[in-house]
Design a protein around this motif. Structure first.
Motif, PDB file in Angstrom:
ATOM      1  N   SER A 112       0.794  -1.225   0.000  1.00  0.00           N
ATOM      2  CA  SER A 112       0.000   0.000   0.000  1.00  0.00           C
ATOM      3  C   SER A 112       0.832   1.283   0.000  1.00  0.00           C
ATOM      4  O   SER A 112       0.320   2.345  -0.355  1.00  0.00           O
ATOM      5  N   GLY A 113       2.072   1.187   0.448  1.00  0.00           N
ATOM      6  CA  GLY A 113       2.884   2.386   0.597  1.00  0.00           C
ATOM      7  C   GLY A 113       2.583   3.156   1.877  1.00  0.00           C
ATOM      8  O   GLY A 113       3.093   4.253   2.085  1.00  0.00           O
ATOM      9  N   VAL A 114       1.759   2.588   2.747  1.00  0.00           N
ATOM     10  CA  VAL A 114       1.447   3.192   4.043  1.00  0.00           C
ATOM     11  C   VAL A 114       2.401   2.588   5.070  1.00  0.00           C
ATOM     12  O   VAL A 114       2.611   1.376   5.082  1.00  0.00           O
TER      13      VAL A 114
ATOM     14  N   LEU B 158      -6.111   9.853   1.961  1.00  0.00           N
ATOM     15  CA  LEU B 158      -5.082   9.216   1.144  1.00  0.00           C
ATOM     16  C   LEU B 158      -4.681   7.868   1.742  1.00  0.00           C
ATOM     17  O   LEU B 158      -4.496   6.889   1.016  1.00  0.00           O
ATOM     18  N   THR B 159      -4.580   7.801   3.058  1.00  0.00           N
ATOM     19  CA  THR B 159      -4.248   6.536   3.724  1.00  0.00           C
ATOM     20  C   THR B 159      -5.337   5.503   3.472  1.00  0.00           C
ATOM     21  O   THR B 159      -5.050   4.358   3.102  1.00  0.00           O
TER      22      THR B 159
ATOM     23  N   SER C 230      -5.232   4.348  -0.142  1.00  0.00           N
ATOM     24  CA  SER C 230      -4.070   3.481  -0.398  1.00  0.00           C
ATOM     25  C   SER C 230      -4.302   2.079   0.144  1.00  0.00           C
ATOM     26  O   SER C 230      -3.956   1.083  -0.500  1.00  0.00           O
TER      27      SER C 230
ATOM     28  N   ARG D 274      -6.944   0.351  -2.076  1.00  0.00           N
ATOM     29  CA  ARG D 274      -6.349  -0.066  -3.353  1.00  0.00           C
ATOM     30  C   ARG D 274      -5.527  -1.343  -3.174  1.00  0.00           C
ATOM     31  O   ARG D 274      -5.598  -2.255  -3.997  1.00  0.00           O
ATOM     32  N   ALA D 275      -4.771  -1.412  -2.102  1.00  0.00           N
ATOM     33  CA  ALA D 275      -3.945  -2.602  -1.847  1.00  0.00           C
ATOM     34  C   ALA D 275      -4.816  -3.849  -1.704  1.00  0.00           C
ATOM     35  O   ALA D 275      -4.473  -4.915  -2.229  1.00  0.00           O
TER      36      ALA D 275
END
Length: 74
Positions: free
Chosen positions: A35-37, A55-56, A59, A62-63
């Motif tokens: 996720s990039g989180v 945004l969190t 993300s 989406r993951a």
């Protein structure tokens, strides 16, 4: 549990996130990678210590390829 609507939304989101993690079989580290989180942010959301920003949430959704936002049910 708090009576504040925002707190209820955050708690419901945390429960959905925990359920998605369990169903996926991923660790927090794996979700972070996908996720990039950050792992710390994910852990804090799961613990109910933070209210995640949009945004969190986006993300993480989406993951997983699925919605986590509880909507009007809360």
């Amino acid at each position: 549990m708090s009576d504040h609507h925002g707190a209820k939304v955050a708690q419901a989101l945390a429960a959905r996130l925990a359920g998605a993690l369990k169903e996926s079989g991923w660790s927090v580290a794996e979700l972070s990678r996908r996720s990039g989180v950050s792992r710390l942010t994910i852990a804090n959301v799961l613990a109910g210590e933070v209210w995640p920003d949009l945004l969190t949430v986006a993300s993480l959704e989406r993951a997983f390829g699925r919605g986590l936002w509880p909507g009007l049910d809360v």
